[in-house]
Enzyme design. Structure first.
Site, PDB file in Angstrom:
ATOM      1  N   TYR A  56       0.863  -1.194   0.000  1.00 43.32           N
ATOM      2  CA  TYR A  56       0.000   0.000   0.000  1.00 43.32           C
ATOM      3  C   TYR A  56       0.884   1.223   0.000  1.00 43.32           C
ATOM      4  CZ  TYR A  56      -4.958  -0.363  -0.175  1.00 43.32           C
ATOM      5  OH  TYR A  56      -6.219  -0.486  -0.652  1.00 43.32           O
ATOM      6  N   GLU A  58      -0.491   4.822  -0.720  1.00 42.32           N
ATOM      7  CA  GLU A  58      -1.250   6.034  -1.054  1.00 42.32           C
ATOM      8  C   GLU A  58      -0.358   7.248  -0.883  1.00 42.32           C
ATOM      9  OE1 GLU A  58      -4.720   5.987   1.396  1.00 42.32           O
ATOM     10  OE2 GLU A  58      -5.721   4.485   0.171  1.00 42.32           O
ATOM     11  N   ASP A 202      -5.238  12.365 -25.958  1.00 41.36           N
ATOM     12  CA  ASP A 202      -5.194  10.991 -25.434  1.00 41.36           C
ATOM     13  C   ASP A 202      -4.460  10.154 -26.492  1.00 41.36           C
ATOM     14  OD1 ASP A 202      -5.681   8.341 -24.897  1.00 41.36           O
ATOM     15  OD2 ASP A 202      -7.828   8.571 -24.551  1.00 41.36           O
ATOM     16  N   THR A 228      -2.403   5.046 -22.490  1.00 40.78           N
ATOM     17  CA  THR A 228      -2.297   3.735 -21.859  1.00 40.78           C
ATOM     18  C   THR A 228      -0.842   3.318 -22.054  1.00 40.78           C
ATOM     19  OG1 THR A 228      -2.895   2.636 -23.919  1.00 40.78           O
ATOM     20  CG2 THR A 228      -4.675   3.011 -22.347  1.00 40.78           C
ATOM     21  N   LYS A 231      -0.394  -0.556 -25.240  1.00 39.46           N
ATOM     22  CA  LYS A 231      -0.657  -0.740 -26.679  1.00 39.46           C
ATOM     23  C   LYS A 231       0.684  -0.646 -27.420  1.00 39.46           C
ATOM     24  CE  LYS A 231      -5.425   0.755 -26.264  1.00 39.46           C
ATOM     25  NZ  LYS A 231      -5.781   1.599 -25.136  1.00 39.46           N
ATOM     26  N   ARG A 237      -0.721  -3.431 -18.658  1.00 39.54           N
ATOM     27  CA  ARG A 237      -2.066  -2.877 -18.843  1.00 39.54           C
ATOM     28  C   ARG A 237      -2.289  -1.782 -17.803  1.00 39.54           C
ATOM     29  NH1 ARG A 237      -6.065  -4.105 -21.683  1.00 39.54           N
ATOM     30  NH2 ARG A 237      -4.649  -5.500 -22.733  1.00 39.54           N
TER      31      ARG A 237
HETATM   32  N1  PLP Z   1      -8.175   6.080 -24.705  1.00 37.29           N
HETATM   33  C1  PLP Z   1      -8.064   5.512 -25.910  1.00 37.29           C
HETATM   34  C2  PLP Z   1      -7.806   6.354 -27.098  1.00 37.29           C
HETATM   35  C3  PLP Z   1      -8.176   4.117 -26.027  1.00 37.29           C
HETATM   36  O1  PLP Z   1      -8.086   3.541 -27.230  1.00 37.29           O
HETATM   37  C4  PLP Z   1      -8.426   3.350 -24.863  1.00 37.29           C
HETATM   38  C5  PLP Z   1      -8.554   1.871 -24.914  1.00 37.29           C
HETATM   39  O2  PLP Z   1      -8.956   1.262 -25.819  1.00 37.29           O
HETATM   40  C6  PLP Z   1      -8.560   4.004 -23.642  1.00 37.29           C
HETATM   41  C7  PLP Z   1      -8.421   5.370 -23.589  1.00 37.29           C
HETATM   42  C8  PLP Z   1      -8.931   3.261 -22.390  1.00 37.29           C
HETATM   43  O3  PLP Z   1      -7.913   2.533 -21.874  1.00 37.29           O
HETATM   44  P1  PLP Z   1      -8.218   1.402 -20.748  1.00 37.29           P
HETATM   45  O4  PLP Z   1      -8.825   0.258 -21.463  1.00 37.29           O
HETATM   46  O5  PLP Z   1      -6.851   1.137 -20.171  1.00 37.29           O
HETATM   47  O6  PLP Z   1      -9.125   2.034 -19.747  1.00 37.29           O
END
Ligand code: PLP
Length: 428
Positions: A56, A58, A202, A228, A231, A237
């Protein structure tokens, strides 16, 4: 009382051990072409399976709510500094458990329920967390959505600017899950500044390409960047959020205690390992091959008579309009799966079919490139895809292609030690 501590998994829980073995075999013997998936290294897996899962922690390095965090701090600081080195961000938070939580944290740091946001339409390639009505982002915020131009199937930046002017969103969100082209972050940054909106990119899908300098970086143009790590970045993950220095405090307190509790320290350790891998010259070579493979796959499928959404690809994925050939994405996904090729059905822009049926399939090259496959293999795979889709109900033909797929996979083995170790310990 303590014997269980030392028991190997196949003794402690043979059913789960068997399922893990079967999954490893599935990965090894099939073609993984889901654009958002990849294969992590043994080093990443070792960090993930480490004793940090017990901890833990936090808070943040140097200011925790729990004792015993000295090695946790080493791990989190290494992850932070490596991520900063890769992306050149002012500030990075490596604690988000997932991409969705990274996005939620950014929203929580700057927005209040009822504020307006402008994101990319899911059916044009955006993500659920960019304002879809079924997601928290669509429930808590007033959403306007931009999309792609019907002719070019590429982002309509004029529409984006017009919508930003009209709706005055508090935040503009760019980045996508199923968009095969370069995203002009600079242009979107300018639109955000003109309309006094915060702006988030993102880069979940293209993070590896950005890290390798093969896609323009959003960092100079954005207030926030999320990703993320599993990928194209080829890590565990999980998620991560970056921002300009002026938003650092707000972002950190939105992640914890705003959205999450204790960080997953074992996952942060695995992120740190993947970041170190991403800093090696071989990572750039890998990403270059990912892009070359996607381009070859697109042109081979085009030569075989398929319509590729937007005419091609600049990144790691392609969208194929299979409905133009008279079959749905759903049927195509199933038939390809039967033949040992894993892809996902996907809506295409202005789709006439509902999302669970869809007119397209999304195909990515990150995982196969990790296995060492190149352009030659992409050409072979394109011909198999065409063969499967020409007659998706011909089970004998699907079985025949599956055998070919397995033969090819044998030349690019994966996780061999794991497979043999399970086989040896269960052969007695
Ligand atoms: N943002 C984008 C552009 C994504 O393609 C994805 C997943 O497919 C996510 C966010 C979400 O990621 P997670 O599945 O780790 O929550």
């Amino acid at each position: 009382m303590t014997e269980h501590l030392a028991q190997p998994l196949n003794v402690a829980d043979p059913e789960i051990a068997r399922a893990i073995y079967n999954e490893t075999r599935r990965l090894d013997s099939g073609l993984e072409m889901i654009a958002s998936e990849n294969y992590v290294s043994e080093a990443v897996l070792e960090a993930l399976g480490s004793v940090f899962t017990n901890k833990y922690a936090e808070g943040y390095p140097g200011r925790r709510y729990y004792g015993g965090c000295e090695y946790t701090d080493v791990v989190e600081r290494l992850a932070q500094s490596r991520a900063k080195e890769i992306f050149g961000a002012d500030h990075v938070n490596v604690q988000p458990h997932s991409g969705a939580q990274a996005n939620m944290s950014v929203y929580m740091s700057m927005l209040k329920p009822g504020d307006s946001i402008l994101g990319m339409n899911l059916s044009h390639g955006g993500h659920l967390t960019h304002g879809h009505q079924l997601n928290f982002s669509g429930k808590y915020f007033n959403v306007a959505a931009y999309g792609v131009n019907q002719e070019t199937e590429q982002i309509d930046y004029d529409q984006l600017a017009k919508l930003a002017e009209e709706h005055k969103p508090k935040m503009i969100i760019c980045g996508a899950s199923a968009y095969p082209r370069i995203i002009n972050f600079e242009k979107i940054g300018v639109i955000a500044r003109q309309t006094k909106a915060y702006v988030l990119a993102d880069i979940a899908h293209i993070a590896g390409l950005v890290a390798a300098g093969l896609h323009p970086s959003p960092i100079p143009h954005m207030d926030f960047v999320t990703t993320t790590t599993h990928k194209t970045l080829r890590g565990p993950r999980a998620g991560m959020a970056m921002c300009k220095e002026e938003f650092a405090k707000k972002l950190d307190s939105a992640v914890f205690p705003g959205v999450q509790g204790g960080p997953l320290v074992h996952v942060i350790a695995a992120k740190a390992v993947c970041f170190l891998e991403a800093l090696q010259p071989s990572f750039r070579e890998y990403q270059k091959q990912v892009v070359k493979n996607a381009a070859t796959l697109a042109s081979s499928l085009k030569d075989l008579g398929f319509r590729i959404v937007s005419g091609g690809t600049d990144n790691h994925l392609i969208l194929v309009d299979v409905f133009a050939k008279g079959i749905t994405g759903k049927v195509a996904e199933k038939a390809l799966e039967h033949a040992g090729i894993t892809v996902n059905k996907n809506t295409i822009p202005f789709d006439q079919n509902p999302p669970l049926v869809a007119s397209g399939i999304r195909i990515g090259t990150p995982a196969l490139t990790t296995r060492g496959m190149g352009e030659k293999e992409m050409q072979i795979i394109a011909s198999w895809i065409a063969d499967v889709l020409a007659n998706p109900e011909n089970n004998a033909n699907l079985e025949k292609i599956k055998v070919e797929v397995q033969k090819l996979c044998k030349n690019f083995p994966l996780y061999t030690k794991r497979l043999t170790s399970y086989e040896q310990s269960n052969s007695a």
